[in-house]
Design an enzyme around this catalytic site. Structure first.
Site, mmCIF file in Angstrom:
data_model
loop_
_atom_site.group_PDB
_atom_site.id
_atom_site.type_symbol
_atom_site.label_atom_id
_atom_site.label_comp_id
_atom_site.label_asym_id
_atom_site.label_seq_id
_atom_site.Cartn_x
_atom_site.Cartn_y
_atom_site.Cartn_z
ATOM 1 N N ARG A 35 0.818 -1.216 0.000
ATOM 2 C CA ARG A 35 0.000 0.000 0.000
ATOM 3 C C ARG A 35 0.851 1.265 0.000
ATOM 4 O O ARG A 35 0.520 2.254 -0.635
ATOM 5 C CB ARG A 35 -0.931 0.008 1.215
ATOM 6 C CG ARG A 35 -1.963 1.135 1.161
ATOM 7 C CD ARG A 35 -2.820 1.149 2.375
ATOM 8 N NE ARG A 35 -2.085 1.818 3.450
ATOM 9 C CZ ARG A 35 -2.550 1.997 4.669
ATOM 10 N NH1 ARG A 35 -3.737 1.530 4.999
ATOM 11 N NH2 ARG A 35 -1.847 2.607 5.581
ATOM 12 N N GLU A 36 1.956 1.241 0.699
ATOM 13 C CA GLU A 36 2.806 2.423 0.845
ATOM 14 C C GLU A 36 3.983 2.422 -0.125
ATOM 15 O O GLU A 36 4.978 3.099 0.099
ATOM 16 C CB GLU A 36 3.307 2.531 2.292
ATOM 17 C CG GLU A 36 2.207 2.561 3.326
ATOM 18 C CD GLU A 36 1.249 3.738 3.179
ATOM 19 O OE1 GLU A 36 1.639 4.788 2.627
ATOM 20 O OE2 GLU A 36 0.094 3.608 3.609
#
Length: 169
Positions: free
Chosen positions: A40-41
């Protein structure tokens, strides 16, 4: 648990703080959660370990967090707040993007940032939704902290969104 991280980002002001919520991940889920967060990051964010200072001055945050983030099924009966004896600072892992992040747009005015947020999506969804949930959570986590940048950005995005919707009609 609500709390703050002191001097997380570069700043000339020694009183600057970053507020947020820390979640304890059960040992059997650490690998799965870290893998999800790493995905996600992605895009220039890096993991950092920082000192977190718990704060328990916010009333009813547990019910607000559970209601607004639908965490009841994930947390079960696990409590969000430790006892007073556990109210000591501890290290947490966060993801942070610096100026060397390939997605860093540089210093921009609120209007330019708001226009970018309005049209941007990521693996977790629309950036508008992220912004609105962040602003809502901050009003609960740190009700006495006025984050001018965040709340001005929220208002500007909402205005642009309304203008866009009225053009469509």
């Amino acid at each position: 648990m609500p709390g703050r991280v002191v001097t997380l980002l570069s700043s000339d002001n020694p009183n600057d703080e970053v507020w947020g919520v820390a979640y304890k991940i059960s040992p059997q889920n650490i690998d799965k959660v870290v893998k999800h967060l790493d995905y996600r990051e992605k895009g220039g964010y890096e993991r950092k370990s920082v000192l977190f200072h718990p704060s328990y001055s916010v009333k009813n945050i547990e019910s607000h967090v559970l209601a607004n983030n639908n965490l009841q099924n994930q947390l079960g009966n696990e409590k969000l707040f430790p006892s007073e004896s556990e109210n000591l600072p501890f290290y947490i892992t966060i993801y942070i993007g610096g100026e060397d992040n390939p997605n860093y747009a540089g210093i921009e005015d609120i209007y330019t940032i708001a226009k970018q947020i309005l049209v941007s999506y990521g693996p977790s969804g629309a950036n508008t939704e992220y912004l609105y949930k962040l602003a809502s959570a901050m009003r609960v986590i740190a009700p006495n902290v006025n984050d001018d940048h965040l709340y001005t950005l929220e208002a500007t995005v909402k205005t642009l969104e309304q203008e866009k919707n009225s053009e469509i009609k």
